[in-house]
Design a protein around this motif. Structure first.
Motif, PDB file in Angstrom:
ATOM      1  N   ALA A  39       0.543  -1.303  -0.252  1.00  0.00           N
ATOM      2  CA  ALA A  39      -0.013  -0.189   0.142  1.00  0.00           C
ATOM      3  C   ALA A  39       0.777   0.940  -0.196  1.00  0.00           C
ATOM      4  CB  ALA A  39      -0.916  -0.093   1.020  1.00  0.00           C
ATOM      5  N   ASP A  99       4.591   5.012  14.330  1.00  0.00           N
ATOM      6  CA  ASP A  99       3.691   4.018  12.575  1.00  0.00           C
ATOM      7  C   ASP A  99       2.687   3.809  14.020  1.00  0.00           C
ATOM      8  OD1 ASP A  99       4.101   1.435  13.533  1.00  0.00           O
ATOM      9  OD2 ASP A  99       6.306   1.442  11.805  1.00  0.00           O
ATOM     10  N   THR A 100       1.460   3.145  13.142  1.00  0.00           N
ATOM     11  CA  THR A 100       0.401   2.951  14.149  1.00  0.00           C
ATOM     12  C   THR A 100       0.189   1.616  13.971  1.00  0.00           C
ATOM     13  OG1 THR A 100      -0.542   2.537  11.395  1.00  0.00           O
ATOM     14  CG2 THR A 100      -1.349   4.236  12.385  1.00  0.00           C
ATOM     15  N   MET A 101       0.812   0.833  13.686  1.00  0.00           N
ATOM     16  CA  MET A 101       1.522  -0.720  14.291  1.00  0.00           C
ATOM     17  C   MET A 101       2.054  -0.785  15.054  1.00  0.00           C
ATOM     18  SD  MET A 101      -0.808  -2.455  12.074  1.00  0.00           S
ATOM     19  CE  MET A 101       0.123  -4.455  13.730  1.00  0.00           C
ATOM     20  N   TYR A 125      -5.988  -6.555   6.926  1.00  0.00           N
ATOM     21  CA  TYR A 125      -4.394  -6.412   6.893  1.00  0.00           C
ATOM     22  C   TYR A 125      -3.810  -6.733   7.106  1.00  0.00           C
ATOM     23  CZ  TYR A 125      -1.041  -2.414   7.231  1.00  0.00           C
ATOM     24  OH  TYR A 125       1.009  -2.807   7.288  1.00  0.00           O
ATOM     25  N   PHE A 128      -2.249  -7.594  11.258  1.00  0.00           N
ATOM     26  CA  PHE A 128      -2.856  -7.098  12.661  1.00  0.00           C
ATOM     27  C   PHE A 128      -2.294  -8.516  12.876  1.00  0.00           C
ATOM     28  CE2 PHE A 128      -6.670  -4.085  12.436  1.00  0.00           C
ATOM     29  CZ  PHE A 128      -5.477  -3.302  11.754  1.00  0.00           C
ATOM     30  N   CYS A 172     -11.028  -2.308  11.667  1.00  0.00           N
ATOM     31  CA  CYS A 172     -10.143  -1.532  10.477  1.00  0.00           C
ATOM     32  C   CYS A 172     -11.134  -0.632   9.620  1.00  0.00           C
ATOM     33  CB  CYS A 172      -9.405  -2.738   9.937  1.00  0.00           C
ATOM     34  SG  CYS A 172      -8.463  -1.906   8.608  1.00  0.00           S
ATOM     35  N   ASN A 176      -9.195  -1.822   5.130  1.00  0.00           N
ATOM     36  CA  ASN A 176      -7.882  -2.752   4.109  1.00  0.00           C
ATOM     37  C   ASN A 176      -8.480  -4.313   4.623  1.00  0.00           C
ATOM     38  OD1 ASN A 176      -5.910  -3.803   3.044  1.00  0.00           O
ATOM     39  ND2 ASN A 176      -3.972  -2.550   4.033  1.00  0.00           N
ATOM     40  N   ASP A 204      -8.155   1.381  13.757  1.00  0.00           N
ATOM     41  CA  ASP A 204      -7.248   1.682  12.464  1.00  0.00           C
ATOM     42  C   ASP A 204      -8.574   2.593  11.389  1.00  0.00           C
ATOM     43  OD1 ASP A 204      -5.655   1.943  11.015  1.00  0.00           O
ATOM     44  OD2 ASP A 204      -4.776  -0.108  11.654  1.00  0.00           O
ATOM     45  N   ILE A 206      -6.728   5.051   9.322  1.00  0.00           N
ATOM     46  CA  ILE A 206      -5.053   5.044   8.529  1.00  0.00           C
ATOM     47  C   ILE A 206      -5.655   5.566   6.708  1.00  0.00           C
ATOM     48  CG2 ILE A 206      -4.019   2.180   7.809  1.00  0.00           C
ATOM     49  CD1 ILE A 206      -1.817   3.648   8.153  1.00  0.00           C
ATOM     50  N   HIS A 207      -7.290   4.495   6.685  1.00  0.00           N
ATOM     51  CA  HIS A 207      -7.446   4.850   5.353  1.00  0.00           C
ATOM     52  C   HIS A 207      -8.539   6.298   5.351  1.00  0.00           C
ATOM     53  CE1 HIS A 207      -5.170   1.967   3.153  1.00  0.00           C
ATOM     54  NE2 HIS A 207      -5.455   1.292   4.360  1.00  0.00           N
ATOM     55  N   SER A 236      -2.472   7.887  10.444  1.00  0.00           N
ATOM     56  CA  SER A 236      -0.930   8.627   9.619  1.00  0.00           C
ATOM     57  C   SER A 236      -1.404   9.259   8.576  1.00  0.00           C
ATOM     58  CB  SER A 236      -0.317   7.124  10.215  1.00  0.00           C
ATOM     59  OG  SER A 236       0.598   7.891   9.203  1.00  0.00           O
ATOM     60  N   SER A 238       0.200   8.868   6.105  1.00  0.00           N
ATOM     61  CA  SER A 238       1.119   7.836   5.648  1.00  0.00           C
ATOM     62  C   SER A 238       0.702   7.724   4.605  1.00  0.00           C
ATOM     63  CB  SER A 238       1.655   6.470   6.256  1.00  0.00           C
ATOM     64  OG  SER A 238       1.016   6.423   6.729  1.00  0.00           O
ATOM     65  N   LYS A 239      -0.780   7.075   4.569  1.00  0.00           N
ATOM     66  CA  LYS A 239      -1.341   6.343   3.463  1.00  0.00           C
ATOM     67  C   LYS A 239      -2.208   7.641   2.248  1.00  0.00           C
ATOM     68  CE  LYS A 239      -0.669   3.158   4.252  1.00  0.00           C
ATOM     69  NZ  LYS A 239       0.826   2.505   3.735  1.00  0.00           N
TER      70      LYS A 239
HETATM   71  C1  LIG Z   1      -4.867  -0.443   7.468  1.00  0.00           C
HETATM   72  C2  LIG Z   1      -3.657  -0.368   8.039  1.00  0.00           C
HETATM   73  N1  LIG Z   1      -2.992   0.010   9.210  1.00  0.00           N
HETATM   74  C3  LIG Z   1      -1.694   0.156   9.195  1.00  0.00           C
HETATM   75  C4  LIG Z   1      -0.950   0.576   7.908  1.00  0.00           C
HETATM   76  C5  LIG Z   1       0.452   0.820   8.284  1.00  0.00           C
HETATM   77  O1  LIG Z   1       0.843   1.901   9.266  1.00  0.00           O
HETATM   78  P1  LIG Z   1       1.757   1.992   9.369  1.00  0.00           P
HETATM   79  O2  LIG Z   1       2.728   1.826   8.262  1.00  0.00           O
HETATM   80  O3  LIG Z   1       1.815   3.369   9.884  1.00  0.00           O
HETATM   81  O4  LIG Z   1       2.458   1.230  10.745  1.00  0.00           O
HETATM   82  C6  LIG Z   1      -2.062   0.274   7.379  1.00  0.00           C
HETATM   83  C7  LIG Z   1      -0.480  -0.411   5.719  1.00  0.00           C
HETATM   84  O5  LIG Z   1      -1.398  -0.271   4.938  1.00  0.00           O
HETATM   85  C8  LIG Z   1      -2.884  -0.690   6.678  1.00  0.00           C
HETATM   86  O6  LIG Z   1      -3.981  -0.564   6.019  1.00  0.00           O
END
Ligand SMILES: Cc1ncc(COP(=O)(O)O)c(C=O)c1O
Length: 395
Positions: A39, A99-101, A125, A128, A172, A176, A204, A206-207, A236, A238-239
């Motif tokens: 992604a 980062d989120t993870m 995802y 997880f 999520c 994703n 989560d 993020i999207h 984040s 980041s996406k």
């Molecule tokens: C649902 C989801 N969460 C977390 C992440 C990863 O995020 P990070 O790089 O901030 O850990 C992604 C990345 O594709 C994602 O799709």
């Protein structure tokens, strides 16, 4: 070449230039493979974000980032959440993450014990799943169900899992890989179950900036004070702004006692955020709206284009309604291949994610990344078609 109406050049990508990238998307397969998996998008980032990164480099500002509280990022994120989702986030509840993870892993470690079950709505995802089992917890999968509007959460399945005593749900949303942005009624039903069985929720989101009209993103924590209290939301830039390599994310923790335990985790264990990630995220949240709006319009058009191409050229490949993310969850079960991902890779030289990796419900699916130009999406479908034109299967 950038055409009129494509002011950010989303359709003007050059595959030769993309192949020069050093990111994992472009470095994991031989050069004759077209990567459409992990992604990250094939565009750059928003101009104000690029300018902020350049300014930091110009200042030589590449040292250690601040720990846990980044006031500029908090302020920018709160503004973004209010503008985009009418979510008035309390700045005191925002914590900086690498980062989120990492945030999700720390949450699992802090609020569950080894051997405990953690509930996930698969396919999901896959980190997880790795995070849960890597930390010695058990994956409790509640697969999504096929519904008329697209994939649906299995509320009865969630209730059974909570009734069985599992006290943490990783949600999520947007989801994703299945592409749903769950409606408020569904999220409310989940929130009621969480309250009834005293379940903590990690949401989560993020999207969330990448949801296509008429769908809308509903932040889980906005469903009421009691819901917010039991939820950690992770976000984040980041996406949506294509910054995955930079390292910055935020957690919104709706409960001061939980937040206190979180703050006590050592800096080293948490993993510090990256200073460029913080600078870039501040710029994205403050000044990225125009680029983001154009991006979402582009992605929506590419999604529709991909659907039309698949319907016409590969009618055996099914794709449920898709509302958010640039990740398409393609049902290839009718092709009766041992591994669709491997067949597309070996015979079509196009790389997707293998659906099986996303947990129960993922077998026979591939995840296709359409965060690219229309021309590249057409090339992806052409390669899929070529793979299927070769008789036989790959074991
Ligand atoms: C649902 C989801 N969460 C977390 C992440 C990863 O995020 P990070 O790089 O901030 O850990 C992604 C990345 O594709 C994602 O799709």
């Amino acid at each position: 070449m950038i055409s009129p109406g494509d002011s950010y050049g989303f359709d003007a990508l050059d595959l030769a230039v993309l192949h020069e990238r050093h990111s994992t998307k472009w470095r994991s397969y031989p050069p004759d493979v077209l990567p459409a998996w992990v992604a990250e998008m094939d565009f750059g980032t928003a101009p104000p974000v690029a300018a902020a990164i350049e300014a930091a480099v110009e200042r030589g500002d590449l040292g250690y980032a601040v720990d846990l509280v980044a006031p500029d990022l908090t302020e920018a994120f709160c503004g973004f959440a209010a503008r985009h989702w009418s979510w008035e986030v309390d700045a005191a509840q925002v914590h900086l993450l690498r980062d989120t993870m990492r945030g999700i892993e720390l949450w699992i470690e802090t609020f569950t014990a080894p051997g405990d079950g953690v509930v996930v709505t698969t396919p999901v995802y896959y980190p997880f799943l790795h995070a849960i089992s890597g930390l010695g917890r058990r994956v409790v999968a509640v697969p999504v169900l096929a519904g008329a509007a697209g994939w649906e959460l299995d509320l009865d399945g969630l209730e059974s899992a909570f009734r069985a005593g599992h006290r943490l749900l990783l949600l999520c949303n947007p989801h994703n890989p299945v592409g749903r942005a769950y409606p408020e009624a569904t999220l409310r039903a989940v929130a009621e179950l969480a309250e009834r069985y005293d379940v903590r929720v990690v949401s989560d989101e993020i999207h969330a900036p990448l949801v296509f009209s008429p769908a809308v993103h509903v932040p889980f924590a906005t469903l009421g004070p009691e819901v917010a209290r039991r939820t950690m939301t992770v976000h984040s830039a980041s996406k949506a702004f294509n910054l995955a390599g930079l390292g910055a994310a935020v957690a919104v923790i709706g409960n001061e006692e939980d937040a206190k335990r979180f703050r006590e985790i050592s800096y080293r264990h948490r993993g510090p955020a990256g200073i460029l990630g913080i600078e870039a995220s501040v710029a994205a949240y403050h000044a990225g709206d125009a680029w983001l709006a154009a991006l979402v319009t582009h992605l929506q058009a590419v999604r529709d284009h991909l659907r039309a191409e698949l319907t016409e050229r590969l009618p055996e490949v099914a794709w449920a309604p898709h509302e958010g993310t640039y990740l398409a969850w393609l049902d290839c079960r009718a092709l009766r291949l041992t591994s669709p991902q491997q067949t597309f890779l070996d015979r079509g030289r196009v790389a997707f994610n293998d659906g099986a990796a996303f947990g129960p419900g993922g077998d026979g699916f591939v995840r296709l990344n359409f965060g690219t130009s229309r021309a590249i999406v057409i090339e992806i479908v052409t390669r899929m078609q070529a793979a299927l034109a070769v008789p036989g299967d790959t074991a």
